[in-house]
Design a protein around this motif. Structure first.
Motif, short mmCIF file in Angstrom:
data_model
loop_
_atom_site.label_atom_id
_atom_site.label_comp_id
_atom_site.label_asym_id
_atom_site.label_seq_id
_atom_site.Cartn_x
_atom_site.Cartn_y
_atom_site.Cartn_z
N ASP A 29 0.91 -1.06 -0.18
CA ASP A 29 -0.13 0.40 -0.03
C ASP A 29 1.47 1.16 0.02
O ASP A 29 0.11 2.22 -0.92
CB ASP A 29 -1.29 0.12 0.72
CG ASP A 29 -1.97 -1.09 0.92
OD1 ASP A 29 -2.12 -1.28 -0.28
OD2 ASP A 29 -2.79 -1.29 2.01
N GLU A 68 -10.49 4.12 -1.11
CA GLU A 68 -10.69 3.38 -0.31
C GLU A 68 -12.05 4.10 0.97
O GLU A 68 -11.91 2.86 0.85
CB GLU A 68 -9.62 3.54 0.74
CG GLU A 68 -9.28 3.08 2.10
CD GLU A 68 -8.95 1.19 2.31
OE1 GLU A 68 -9.40 0.31 2.53
OE2 GLU A 68 -8.00 1.09 1.41
N ASP A 81 -4.98 0.90 6.00
CA ASP A 81 -3.93 0.85 3.99
C ASP A 81 -4.19 2.47 4.01
O ASP A 81 -3.56 2.97 3.24
CB ASP A 81 -5.77 1.42 3.39
CG ASP A 81 -6.08 -0.98 3.14
OD1 ASP A 81 -5.17 -1.49 3.84
OD2 ASP A 81 -6.56 -0.95 2.03
#
Length: 139
Positions: A44, A78, A109
């Protein structure tokens, strides 16, 4: 700051190579690394750096806020996962879209995207200051 044609080409090649190398690393991580650190976190962090490299191939000029824009984009994607966009679009059975858009929201994330963008910001700052030092020395 406007770049000359040769300088733009040099930057584009440099970022194209970086993009290719980083995308290969991301694919290798996705295919072969099944741990609890590299795949979920380093992957990520790297994804925003991959995006940055791709954008810099197209736009070689420096934009101070590019890392911030990338963070907003990545965090936005996200948050779309939080609202289950893939399912809402009926794409939950499409592997490509599940990978690109993601299917699981995770605050970690967003933190990883932030770390990647901070790395990019530091990189931009170092490059900008190194150029200033070179200009000052040559005058």
């Amino acid at each position: 700051m406007s770049l000359q044609k040769d300088e733009k080409r040099k930057y584009r090649i440099k970022y194209a190579v970086a993009f290719i190398v980083l995308i290969i690393i991301e694919v290798l991580i996705a295919l072969y690394v099944h741990d609890n650190f590299v795949r979920p976190y380093i992957g990520d962090v790297l994804v925003v750096i991959v995006l940055y490299s791709a954008i810099r191939v197209i736009i070689p000029e420096k934009y101070v806020l590019m890392p911030l824009y990338l963070f907003v984009f990545a965090a936005g994607v996200e948050f779309l996962q939080y609202f289950k966009l893939v399912q809402a679009l009926g794409l939950q059975n499409n592997t490509f879209f599940r990978i690109i858009l993601g299917s699981t929201f995770d605050w970690m994330d967003i933190l990883c995207y932030g770390v990647g963008c901070v790395i990019l910001g530091v990189y931009e700052w170092i490059v900008r200051n190194r150029k200033r030092c070179q200009v000052t020395v040559t005058k």
